[in-house]
Design a protein around this motif. Sequence first.
Motif, short mmCIF file in Angstrom:
data_model
loop_
_atom_site.label_atom_id
_atom_site.label_comp_id
_atom_site.label_asym_id
_atom_site.label_seq_id
_atom_site.Cartn_x
_atom_site.Cartn_y
_atom_site.Cartn_z
N ARG A 1 -15.43 26.49 -26.71
CA ARG A 1 -15.19 27.67 -27.66
C ARG A 1 -15.21 27.05 -29.33
O ARG A 1 -15.75 27.63 -30.11
CB ARG A 1 -13.86 28.47 -27.46
N TYR B 1 -18.56 26.53 -29.84
CA TYR B 1 -19.41 27.79 -30.14
C TYR B 1 -18.90 28.16 -31.55
O TYR B 1 -20.00 28.76 -32.06
CB TYR B 1 -18.96 28.68 -29.07
N PHE C 1 -5.56 39.89 -25.78
CA PHE C 1 -6.91 40.76 -25.58
C PHE C 1 -8.14 39.67 -24.93
O PHE C 1 -8.49 38.96 -25.45
CB PHE C 1 -7.44 41.03 -26.95
N ASN D 1 -11.52 38.49 -23.16
CA ASN D 1 -12.98 39.00 -23.55
C ASN D 1 -13.36 39.61 -24.67
O ASN D 1 -13.92 40.75 -24.65
CB ASN D 1 -13.37 39.51 -22.29
N HIS D 2 -12.82 39.46 -25.70
CA HIS D 2 -12.70 40.05 -27.12
C HIS D 2 -14.21 40.15 -27.49
O HIS D 2 -14.62 41.00 -28.11
CB HIS D 2 -12.09 39.42 -28.30
N ASN D 3 -15.09 39.05 -27.20
CA ASN D 3 -16.40 38.91 -27.67
C ASN D 3 -17.22 39.76 -26.70
O ASN D 3 -17.61 39.33 -25.67
CB ASN D 3 -16.81 37.56 -27.76
N HIS D 4 -17.78 41.01 -27.05
CA HIS D 4 -18.44 41.74 -26.26
C HIS D 4 -19.77 41.20 -25.68
O HIS D 4 -20.17 41.16 -24.73
CB HIS D 4 -18.75 43.18 -26.70
N GLY D 5 -20.61 40.77 -26.88
CA GLY D 5 -21.89 40.18 -26.54
C GLY D 5 -21.81 38.99 -25.53
O GLY D 5 -22.34 38.77 -24.86
N LEU D 6 -20.89 38.15 -25.81
CA LEU D 6 -20.76 36.94 -24.92
C LEU D 6 -20.22 37.17 -23.67
O LEU D 6 -20.83 36.62 -22.83
CB LEU D 6 -19.83 36.00 -25.67
N GLY E 1 -13.50 31.37 -23.85
CA GLY E 1 -12.73 31.33 -24.89
C GLY E 1 -12.78 32.23 -26.11
O GLY E 1 -12.54 31.98 -27.16
N ALA E 2 -13.00 33.68 -25.40
CA ALA E 2 -12.99 34.62 -26.62
C ALA E 2 -11.69 35.52 -26.04
O ALA E 2 -11.65 36.74 -26.39
CB ALA E 2 -14.17 35.48 -26.43
N ILE F 1 -8.22 36.52 -27.06
CA ILE F 1 -7.22 36.42 -28.43
C ILE F 1 -5.99 37.00 -28.25
O ILE F 1 -5.74 38.26 -27.87
CB ILE F 1 -8.03 37.31 -29.55
N PRO F 2 -4.95 36.33 -28.79
CA PRO F 2 -3.51 36.86 -28.62
C PRO F 2 -3.41 37.85 -29.55
O PRO F 2 -4.05 38.47 -30.48
CB PRO F 2 -2.69 35.71 -29.29
N LEU F 3 -2.28 38.94 -29.09
CA LEU F 3 -1.84 40.36 -29.56
C LEU F 3 -0.26 39.91 -30.05
O LEU F 3 0.58 39.39 -29.45
CB LEU F 3 -1.97 41.21 -28.70
#
Lengths: 474, 474, 474
Positions: A72, A75, A315, A317-322, A331-332, A334-336
């Motif tokens: 990540r 990336y 959260f 798989n925050h990166n939809h495209g990836l 690596g996508a 993300i804490p909330l």
Amino acid sequence: MNTDTRPLTLNEDRLFPPEPTQRAIARRLYAQVAHLPIISPHGHTDPSWFAGNAPFPNATELLLVPDHYVFRMLYSQGIDLDALGIPRADGSRTDVDPREAWRLFASNFHLFRGTPSSLWLNHVFHDVFGLRVRLDAATADQYYDTITIALQTPEFRPRALFERFNIEVIATTESPLDPLQHHAAIRDSGWSGRVITAYRPDSVIDPEHEQFADALHHFGELTGEDVHDWDGYLRAHRQRRAFFASMGATSSDHGHPSCATADLPPAEARALFERIVRGRFSAADAEAFRGQMLTEMAAMSLDDGLVMQIHPGCFRNHNHGLFERFGRDKGADIPLHTDYVHALKPLLDRFGNAPGFRLILFTLDESTYARELAPLAGHYPCLFLGPAWWFHDAPEGMWRFREQTLSSAGFYNTVGFNDDTRAFLSIPARHDVARRVDCAFLAKLVAEHRLDEDAAVEVAVDLAYRLPKEAYNL
Amino acid sequence: MNTDTRPLTLNEDRLFPPEPTQRAIARRLYAQVAHLPIISPHGHTDPSWFAGNAPFPNATELLLVPDHYVFRMLYSQGIDLDALGIPRADGSRTDVDPREAWRLFASNFHLFRGTPSSLWLNHVFHDVFGLRVRLDAATADQYYDTITIALQTPEFRPRALFERFNIEVIATTESPLDPLQHHAAIRDSGWSGRVITAYRPDSVIDPEHEQFADALHHFGELTGEDVHDWDGYLRAHRQRRAFFASMGATSSDHGHPSCATADLPPAEARALFERIVRGRFSAADAEAFRGQMLTEMAAMSLDDGLVMQIHPGCFRNHNHGLFERFGRDKGADIPLHTDYVHALKPLLDRFGNAPGFRLILFTLDESTYARELAPLAGHYPCLFLGPAWWFHDAPEGMWRFREQTLSSAGFYNTVGFNDDTRAFLSIPARHDVARRVDCAFLAKLVAEHRLDEDAAVEVAVDLAYRLPKEAYNL
Amino acid sequence: MNTDTRPLTLNEDRLFPPEPTQRAIARRLYAQVAHLPIISPHGHTDPSWFAGNAPFPNATELLLVPDHYVFRMLYSQGIDLDALGIPRADGSRTDVDPREAWRLFASNFHLFRGTPSSLWLNHVFHDVFGLRVRLDAATADQYYDTITIALQTPEFRPRALFERFNIEVIATTESPLDPLQHHAAIRDSGWSGRVITAYRPDSVIDPEHEQFADALHHFGELTGEDVHDWDGYLRAHRQRRAFFASMGATSSDHGHPSCATADLPPAEARALFERIVRGRFSAADAEAFRGQMLTEMAAMSLDDGLVMQIHPGCFRNHNHGLFERFGRDKGADIPLHTDYVHALKPLLDRFGNAPGFRLILFTLDESTYARELAPLAGHYPCLFLGPAWWFHDAPEGMWRFREQTLSSAGFYNTVGFNDDTRAFLSIPARHDVARRVDCAFLAKLVAEHRLDEDAAVEVAVDLAYRLPKEAYNL
């Protein structure tokens, strides 16, 4: 960036306070814990490694491809995952030479300066592979060859490393759908290494998981229960929990988006479940169901003794495209912002004072340490605090965990360290970092005359060894 | 756990930075404040102690039973409150020998390692009772006897301790329903100790308080006002505030679940009050009413000069089962995420720039220090920051308070230390910790060449003595 | 308060760790960056200073009146802004003698002890004006005269100071409505100083800005576009962005109340815009429109290469009474709890993986550093973290920024320092503080054997010089 060969060292005082009084104390404390066996009660190593004991293929496959901490960061600086040989969501891979991928990693290793990945990797390079020059573009091939050749030798097979690492017990993490054949194979092999499993039922509990419907179907087949009926569904969990316990599991683990719990009247719980299994549910229903199932899991814990863990607040798989290209766990995540005080109340109202119940809480929202988690754990008999986790398992994160939980929870409502990793070779490095940081923290307390050194030694040993064994019934 | 007798020491450099340059500066600063009188503008000691001056009964009744910091930690490790002699909600107590309760505490004293409770208790053991061995299972009886015997001597009566502790003034906290007869008795006794009260009207302001209806009835009887009428209710507050002021009060204190304020048009406020007194109100009404009353209290402050304090952000009595058995204040209050920026706006829109108005804000949500509280206090003339409070009154919490409020609020928008305690014997220890931490913090600034040492001495004295006197009009 | 004359010193080791090992390392690192040119990619200096090169009038007009960090602290202690000569909202000013205003400031300078304002101001006093006594009531006139006389000399004209300060490039910030005539004048003057602009379109984007309707009208006149039509409005932005780029701009800047973004289908975006321009919109519409425009700005960034910056999370003009009297930017802006994870998703879903796109995020909510911002920047290729900003640009704030972002984002997803100031004379002081704090932070890593010193030198140079140039395309 830097093309000269520069020496790689692993200073024996690393992570200790530079001030001499504290450093001397830290050294003395660390001497008492440095060689204690590793207790690894929560992690993601692959049991097939220990079942099959096959050699790891090469440096890239071992150290780069499975480690989302590493790729990540690459990336984030514009390096495509295809160029690193990361598999696509559909299982395909670009035809990248693993040595080329390694070179790309090596020439960007400066990105990791100051990060925990650099601590762990340099420890592995130095202590496991005996490397004495730093990784960079100039040394990439030397690294690749040294590591890849070593991996073909018997000393670098998984079981040999397990023994060399002085692991007393390690837990892996499996879905209820897992037949645990690797754990059975390990048990049947006669090898003395203790590799246990843990019950992680997210895929059959979270209605918003993309595989939920299939997983539920499989869950029914595997257990012979009618899992589309509420009672049958709960019986299936009990059955699998019992099977997992028979394969050594001492804990369950729950990775939910929030820490919400619920304790619905039986008729409401049943009705909610029916909406879920018919696929006619709202987002609020999904949240309520996950919450209800945490309370159901707690109820089962009281019966079967599995220690419960909640890892909330991410959260995924925050990166939809990836995600479309490469799938989960790239690596996508993300804490909330996470609430515990209201979220846990339904479960705690029911089981908060139940003798013998044990619930270990983790967080990715450090603002909750002093505000919520330490006061909760410093009151409820069932609650314990898991260690600084994931994005927070760097020395700074571990230090903040202690500074922010000590006054309300003390040391004895915490459970020592979890490595929580799939990077097998980094396990000694990770435990070593945790032990060093705890010793450094204790050394400060001693040097400030807040704790006697003899008591600090006891605490250091408790944190490194005794508390995780006790907390996880190991 | 540890059964050898180990020496108890109280190092004169405790809590100072181990690094020699800073330690030397901290010592010099501390020498200027160590012996200043104690200003205790906010706390929960019992005025009957000073009115009656009767001896405290024994070690357990003095140090264990009233201290929810202590018994919550024991409870968190599975020790039942009955076994410690904590009274039940109905006033009953199990027939536990106080010496047995003390032994249970002593044999678990390792749980407090590194916590503020251990700092305070060891200070009390060493300096007040002259103990020189550490508390543990082996020394439990020695402790119990030493303390209990001492308490029967004249030197350990409340007034003698008050004088020995060099307390210049102490504020207790009373409900408007309190007749303040103990304060009157102290005043009439001719004793020179200054014990004042503070106006804490939560029980007659919070419609969700379980005693609200009864308290309101009593409030009417006591004042002779029709407190079920909005005007009469406000007049009753004015009357009691005046009475409290006549008994020495210089402040009011408000412990609300949030910091919400409201400034409703008069007709709406009246209509809201009517819903409240008829018992036909929603949770939103209750929140609005508490908020409106903060603004009404501010309006009264402008008239009568009582300094206003808000202590928001706590979920009281979170453990339902324990509340049923043992009632309020049993260590199950848990902090909440708290907003100040929107919450205070109605009150600040009305009185934020009013000359002479003073509002002291506390928090249990440290994420607000740098984000909200310091910027607010560093702008509004009426706002001041109370010290690190309750779960945050450990050295780490005090340090974070300074680190996170200094840049936007400076030192001079803070008000020095509050001990906020009912643990009378710990008061010198608590003020000593606060003075030491402030001196350590200032020593760092001096050693980093951010503040001249002569200026740091002035700040140290201001924080220890001058600012609390000024802020609370003492 | 203190009326003796006391020496003003500027210790060469200021802000370095007092512990000798770390201090020595910090000195060596700092020696490599102390004299690097200043890159100031984001700030609020007035381009007319450099266009006209007129002398600054006096100490009060230069250092007190424009600096809301300074007068908000004085206001917080009850000093009226009129007495400091701050202009009213209607442009009027009380007839206050600037020397009297300066004396008032001087006699309250102790309020700034430990704050960044005192660091910056003392640096300016010592290094720019050669003062060697501390500012207080006794030295107020000496200060006023020394500074005011110096300002009349050629060496203290804006361009001379710019050169003396070793500024390689400085960016100002202008509205799309600004004709940029001062930038044109600088360019045409033949002076070598590089002063560029930045595109800050808040007033024509935020429907809740009090000047929005007028600004929009002006925007149309200036561009010749029908800005009340969605397509025309977007074309107007493209036109002005191109003009700004032609005047040197390399970035846009967006100061929104939240970080909310939106990516509406074209028809919905158009309909939303129509509600906005007709003035018939809800608060939710306004928030959605600001969010949509962030995504539109990102789309334009991909075309014209302007780096995008978002500075979210501030409640502007919180003090209603003061706003009425004195207008905007009077020290009453208060940070807010801010979400990034959900807020940025629409924009990131569209452009998060777009090659060449660069989005720099700032925060006033430090709880997001480790929880949200560092994990986001440590994954998305487009995201970078701006430095500790505004209320957080003190040494403590900078330190927390590094401690909380390092493990997940490393150093190389950050962009070095922004001074973000209109206090021109403080620019060298501010960059010096940032460089010293970064060197101190790196020295700790080196002393704890987490980073080799040769690598730390590279990082120090990168943070001070290379990264801001790269991040902002300078």
